[in-house]
Scaffold this motif. Structure first.
Motif, PDB file in Angstrom:
ATOM      1  N   GLY A 168     -17.999 -11.728  28.543  1.00 45.77           N
ATOM      2  CA  GLY A 168     -17.724 -13.160  28.571  1.00 45.77           C
ATOM      3  C   GLY A 168     -16.624 -13.570  27.613  1.00 45.77           C
ATOM      4  N   LEU A 169     -15.714 -12.646  27.298  1.00 49.36           N
ATOM      5  CA  LEU A 169     -14.629 -12.915  26.361  1.00 49.36           C
ATOM      6  C   LEU A 169     -13.334 -13.239  27.105  1.00 49.36           C
ATOM      7  N   GLY A 170     -12.513 -14.054  26.482  1.00 48.54           N
ATOM      8  CA  GLY A 170     -11.223 -14.435  27.040  1.00 48.54           C
ATOM      9  C   GLY A 170     -10.906 -15.866  26.641  1.00 48.54           C
ATOM     10  N   ALA A 171      -9.761 -16.353  27.073  1.00 52.30           N
ATOM     11  CA  ALA A 171      -9.368 -17.724  26.737  1.00 52.30           C
ATOM     12  C   ALA A 171      -8.479 -18.277  27.843  1.00 52.30           C
ATOM     13  N   ALA A 172      -8.575 -19.588  28.024  1.00 54.35           N
ATOM     14  CA  ALA A 172      -7.815 -20.247  29.080  1.00 54.35           C
ATOM     15  C   ALA A 172      -6.332 -20.250  28.767  1.00 54.35           C
ATOM     16  N   LYS A 173      -5.524 -20.333  29.805  1.00 59.71           N
ATOM     17  CA  LYS A 173      -4.074 -20.399  29.652  1.00 59.71           C
ATOM     18  C   LYS A 173      -3.679 -21.664  28.903  1.00 59.71           C
ATOM     19  N   LEU A 174      -2.534 -21.603  28.239  1.00 59.84           N
ATOM     20  CA  LEU A 174      -2.044 -22.728  27.447  1.00 59.84           C
ATOM     21  C   LEU A 174      -1.156 -23.664  28.260  1.00 59.84           C
ATOM     22  N   ASN A 175      -0.796 -23.258  29.452  1.00 58.93           N
ATOM     23  CA  ASN A 175       0.043 -24.063  30.333  1.00 58.93           C
ATOM     24  C   ASN A 175      -0.447 -23.835  31.755  1.00 58.93           C
ATOM     25  N   ARG A 176      -0.450 -24.864  32.557  1.00 57.59           N
ATOM     26  CA  ARG A 176      -1.030 -24.726  33.897  1.00 57.59           C
ATOM     27  C   ARG A 176      -0.300 -23.704  34.749  1.00 57.59           C
ATOM     28  N   TYR A 177       0.948 -23.384  34.401  1.00 59.29           N
ATOM     29  CA  TYR A 177       1.680 -22.369  35.153  1.00 59.29           C
ATOM     30  C   TYR A 177       1.566 -20.986  34.520  1.00 59.29           C
ATOM     31  N   GLY A 178       0.843 -20.884  33.424  1.00 56.82           N
ATOM     32  CA  GLY A 178       0.763 -19.621  32.706  1.00 56.82           C
ATOM     33  C   GLY A 178      -0.407 -18.762  33.143  1.00 56.82           C
ATOM     34  N   LYS A 179      -0.756 -17.816  32.284  1.00 55.82           N
ATOM     35  CA  LYS A 179      -1.852 -16.883  32.560  1.00 55.82           C
ATOM     36  C   LYS A 179      -2.902 -17.011  31.478  1.00 55.82           C
ATOM     37  N   ASP A 180      -4.161 -16.767  31.861  1.00 54.50           N
ATOM     38  CA  ASP A 180      -5.230 -16.772  30.872  1.00 54.50           C
ATOM     39  C   ASP A 180      -4.969 -15.704  29.816  1.00 54.50           C
ATOM     40  N   ASN A 181      -5.432 -15.969  28.592  1.00 51.72           N
ATOM     41  CA  ASN A 181      -5.286 -14.994  27.514  1.00 51.72           C
ATOM     42  C   ASN A 181      -6.278 -13.857  27.688  1.00 51.72           C
ATOM     43  N   ASP A 182      -5.791 -12.643  27.622  1.00 50.74           N
ATOM     44  CA  ASP A 182      -6.670 -11.482  27.768  1.00 50.74           C
ATOM     45  C   ASP A 182      -7.613 -11.380  26.578  1.00 50.74           C
ATOM     46  N   PRO A 183      -8.822 -10.860  26.794  1.00 54.08           N
ATOM     47  CA  PRO A 183      -9.763 -10.697  25.676  1.00 54.08           C
ATOM     48  C   PRO A 183      -9.250  -9.678  24.666  1.00 54.08           C
ATOM     49  N   LEU A 184      -9.572  -9.928  23.398  1.00 55.67           N
ATOM     50  CA  LEU A 184      -9.185  -9.037  22.306  1.00 55.67           C
ATOM     51  C   LEU A 184     -10.433  -8.416  21.701  1.00 55.67           C
ATOM     52  N   ILE A 185     -10.423  -7.093  21.582  1.00 57.52           N
ATOM     53  CA  ILE A 185     -11.480  -6.366  20.876  1.00 57.52           C
ATOM     54  C   ILE A 185     -10.862  -5.718  19.638  1.00 57.52           C
ATOM     55  N   VAL A 186     -11.380  -6.080  18.483  1.00 56.00           N
ATOM     56  CA  VAL A 186     -10.912  -5.528  17.218  1.00 56.00           C
ATOM     57  C   VAL A 186     -11.887  -4.439  16.778  1.00 56.00           C
ATOM     58  N   LEU A 187     -11.375  -3.264  16.473  1.00 51.80           N
ATOM     59  CA  LEU A 187     -12.223  -2.131  16.109  1.00 51.80           C
ATOM     60  C   LEU A 187     -12.200  -1.906  14.601  1.00 51.80           C
ATOM     61  N   THR A 188     -13.373  -1.856  13.998  1.00 51.80           N
ATOM     62  CA  THR A 188     -13.450  -1.409  12.611  1.00 51.80           C
ATOM     63  C   THR A 188     -13.213   0.098  12.572  1.00 51.80           C
ATOM     64  N   ALA A 189     -13.055   0.645  11.384  1.00 46.79           N
ATOM     65  CA  ALA A 189     -12.837   2.090  11.257  1.00 46.79           C
ATOM     66  C   ALA A 189     -13.997   2.863  11.857  1.00 46.79           C
ATOM     67  N   GLU A 190     -15.229   2.374  11.617  1.00 54.40           N
ATOM     68  CA  GLU A 190     -16.421   3.066  12.135  1.00 54.40           C
ATOM     69  C   GLU A 190     -16.455   3.015  13.657  1.00 54.40           C
TER      70      GLU A 190
END
Length: 709
Positions: free
Chosen positions: A200-222
């Motif tokens: 359920g991760l992601g974000a809406a586009k910033l402009n109606r002609y743009g694309k939704d923001n892809d989800p970001l997964i940040v990995l810790t060292a572990e």
């Protein structure tokens, strides 16, 4: 008076649905929510900006047929922007009216009729001069007022868990607002599948002609180690080019699962994707903390934070700026494109089908070669043409005043005080008209300050006070002969009262305020984040200085967000002229950055030229108001001798106690100043005698003699 049909046609250009007349305050709220300026609305209603202001403060009401048109618009906006929510896809700020093909006239604020470009050796000065003087068309640029700080935005039902998550070694994925998700993935392909299908991760586009923001997964060292990745990425080349070798087991896993990596491979910021199926994108952005994905200079202290705190920092940045897609510089550049998408759906007049077409006001989809003087020496347009005519040198100030020009009165002052302008490049990008089309070459054109471009002009005859830097060169030295300058630099010479006669120029026919939405979003992010740290715009100057002393201690996480926002501005502008990297590059070859439509050194030059001119104008006004001259300038930092340890001891104030406009003023918005540091006058003079710049060191006080200044 305009007909009702004409007014409705204009309104339909802003709104495509059937829109009624709310109270005055609600009218203003709806217009701001839609990102439409009062001037733009006035143009659509065939009235004046003041009339629109009167509608919004209750001083007057529209009459028919304007009343019906205004009702139609407000009703539609009310449906899109209800009082307690925000739309999933915000309406973009309006853009300058331009055409995808190069016309035979300038458009936008330049809007000057110009003859065909130079194609032969003989000068065409008189023809160009006559045409450049024709009356301009009205500007059609966007100016959106800073929005008031809103409540927590409504949750997009497609992305209920926010834009990103930070994964630890135990399988817990920490999201925004305290969300913790259980991630069962044990391999990178499993992580990608989980992110796209279950997280359920992601974000809406910033402009109606743009694309939704892809989800970001940040990995810790572990988490990285658990997924089969090395804890640290080792190598001998520059950090930015580090990546896993193609035969690494994880890279093979990704390929076997039919996922792809972008050209930058599996590095600190890895994008894993499949080709889109219909409208649905399949792409996940990974960031690996122990591989230095978050640079300490841009994200101070974030790598040492707990996963939940990292998620909070990145989540606030994603909400206010953009979901990170790489370094802050990369994110700054991506934000430009997200707010001004290159294409939009248009209807083919022949078939009636919807196809992808040029989005007016954007940079389009194709890269554009610069004019030779706008390029870098290694660029193919320079190497292949044998260009020897010089280059634009629009850079930020690095100037130190000659010790010989110091007066006895100045030397007797006990202190030096450094002032730093808040996000000076961001302030310079406001209402900045830039070229949207390829450059055309002209000989001996009449200078026009409204046309963006590069001008070959001799400004060496301009003799200014040696106690101030020259406004025409980064090192502050007086020009020695003809040189290439961006429009703002030449316009400032004219503003100072000097005659300018261009020898030749490279000018752009299509123009627009491309960076306006970028400026507006980053300005709001900067101001809101400072306000969260206790530095609000309603503070007086003493309160402001006190709040700035403590703001980093109020909330280290938000202080890191503020740092990242500032780095996004500088880095984004820098990326507009990214140089080739790597020891294998050969002069004259194209490098990857040249394939971006956003490789635009002329836009970078315009921002820096305007910022440097803004700085000089303030320096000049300080002399007129106070008789004070600076000791040094470094980019957006200026050092003054002072009788006291505070800027309040030398900045100009009116009898009422209000700051004098035109000079340096303290405050929390872009372009205003804050205290950078205080040292003794003896300290500054000692540095100046050694050829070092006090503005570089006034914050910390220490100077390294071999730093190569």
């Amino acid at each position: 008076m305009a007909s009702e049909e004409e007014l409705f046609a204009n309104i339909d250009a802003l709104l495509e649905e059937e829109p009624q007349l709310p109270p005055p305050a609600e009218r203003a709220r709806l217009r701001e929510a839609a990102g439409i300026t009062q001037a733009r609305l006035a143009t659509a209603l065939k009235t004046t900006t003041q009339t629109v202001k009167n509608y919004e403060n209750g001083r007057s009401e529209p009459k028919s047929p304007r009343l019906e048109a205004y009702q139609r618009l407000l009703t539609g906006w009310a449906a899109r922007y209800p009082t307690h929510g925000t739309p999933a896809a915000p309406t973009p700020p309006p853009v300058a009216a331009t055409q995808p093909e190069v016309p035979k006239t300038f458009t936008g604020p330049a809007a000057q009729e110009v003859t065909e470009p130079e194609t032969s050796a003989p000068a065409q000065g008189p023809a160009v001069q006559a045409s450049l003087q024709r009356p301009p068309r009205p500007a059609a640029t966007s100016r959106r007022p800073t929005a008031k700080k809103a409540a927590t935005p409504a949750v997009d039902p497609r992305f209920p868990h926010g834009p990103l998550a930070v994964l630890d070694g135990g399988g817990s994925a920490y999201g925004v607002d305290g969300i913790v998700l259980d991630c069962p993935a044990t391999t990178v392909p499993e992580l990608v599948e989980w992110t796209l299908k279950e997280s359920g991760l992601g974000a809406a586009k910033l402009n109606r002609y743009g694309k939704d923001n892809d989800p970001l997964i940040v990995l810790t060292a572990e988490a990285a180690v658990k997924l089969g990745l090395p804890e640290h990425l080792e190598g001998h080349e520059q950090r930015r080019s580090l990546r896993l070798p193609e035969d690494h087991p994880v890279v093979k896993q990704v390929a076997k699962a039919k996922w792809q990596l972008t050209q930058r491979g599996f590095g600190p910021w890895a994008r894993i994707y499949r080709k889109a199926q219909g409208r649905k994108r399949q792409c996940v952005q990974l960031a690996i903390l122990s591989w230095d994905a978050l640079d300490e200079r841009s994200w101070p202290g974030v790598c040492e934070m707990e996963p939940a705190d990292v998620a909070r920092v990145l989540g606030v940045y994603a909400q206010r700026v953009i979901t990170p897609r790489g370094s802050t510089a990369v994110s700054g550049l991506e934000l430009m494109t997200a707010l001004r998408p290159p294409t939009k759906a248009v209807q083919d007049p022949q078939t009636g089908n919807w196809i992808s077409g040029y989005n007016p006001g954007s940079l389009g989809t194709e890269p554009m070669d610069p004019a030779p003087p706008e390029a870098t020496p290694e660029h193919p347009v320079v190497v292949n043409s044998g260009w020897t005519g010089g280059f634009l040198n629009e850079e930020a100030y690095q100037w130190v005043r000659s010790v010989e020009t110091l007066s006895d009165e100045e030397c007797m002052l006990p202190f030096t005080v450094g002032l730093d302008l808040n996000t000076a490049f961001l302030a310079a990008s406001a209402r900045l008209v830039v070229g949207l089309s390829a450059p055309d070459h002209f000989h001996a054109p009449k200078f026009n300050p409204k046309i963006p471009g590069s001008w070959l002009v001799d400004l060496s005859h301009i003799d200014l006070d040696p106690r101030l830097p020259s406004p025409f060169t980064p090192d502050g030295a007086r020009p020695t002969g003809p040189a290439w300058y961006q429009t703002h630099t030449v316009a400032y010479a004219q503003e100072l009262g000097y005659n300018v006669e261009p020898i030749e120029a490279y000018l752009r026919r299509e123009t627009g305020a491309y960076l306006d939405p970028w400026h507006d979003r980053l300005k709001t992010a900067y101001v809101d984040t400072l306000a969260d740290l206790g530095v609000t715009r309603d503070l007086d100057d003493r309160q402001f200085l006190a709040a700035m002393e403590q703001h980093k201690q109020v909330d280290p996480a938000l202080a890191a967000v503020l740092s990242a926002i500032k780095a996004t501005v500088k880095g984004g502008v820098g990326k507009l002229r990214e140089r080739p990297q790597g020891r294998h590059y050969k002069e004259g070859d194209r490098w990857p950055a040249l394939e971006r439509p956003t490789w635009r050194p002329d836009i970078r030059a315009a921002v820096i030229s305007k910022a440097r001119v803004n700085m000089h104008r303030k320096l000049n006004n300080m002399v007129k108001m106070t008789g004070m001259f600076p000791l040094a300038v470094l980019s957006d930092c200026v050092v003054y001798p002072s009788p006291g340890e505070s800027p309040l001891d030398f900045l100009p104030y009116a009898a009422s106690g209000k700051p004098q406009p035109g000079a340096f003023r303290l405050g929390a918005t872009p372009g205003l100043a804050k205290l950078e540091g205080v040292q003794s006058m003896l300290w500054a003079v000692d540095l100046m005698e050694k050829g070092l710049n006090p503005a570089r060191h006034i914050k910390g006080g220490d100077a390294v003699l071999d730093e190569g200044e």
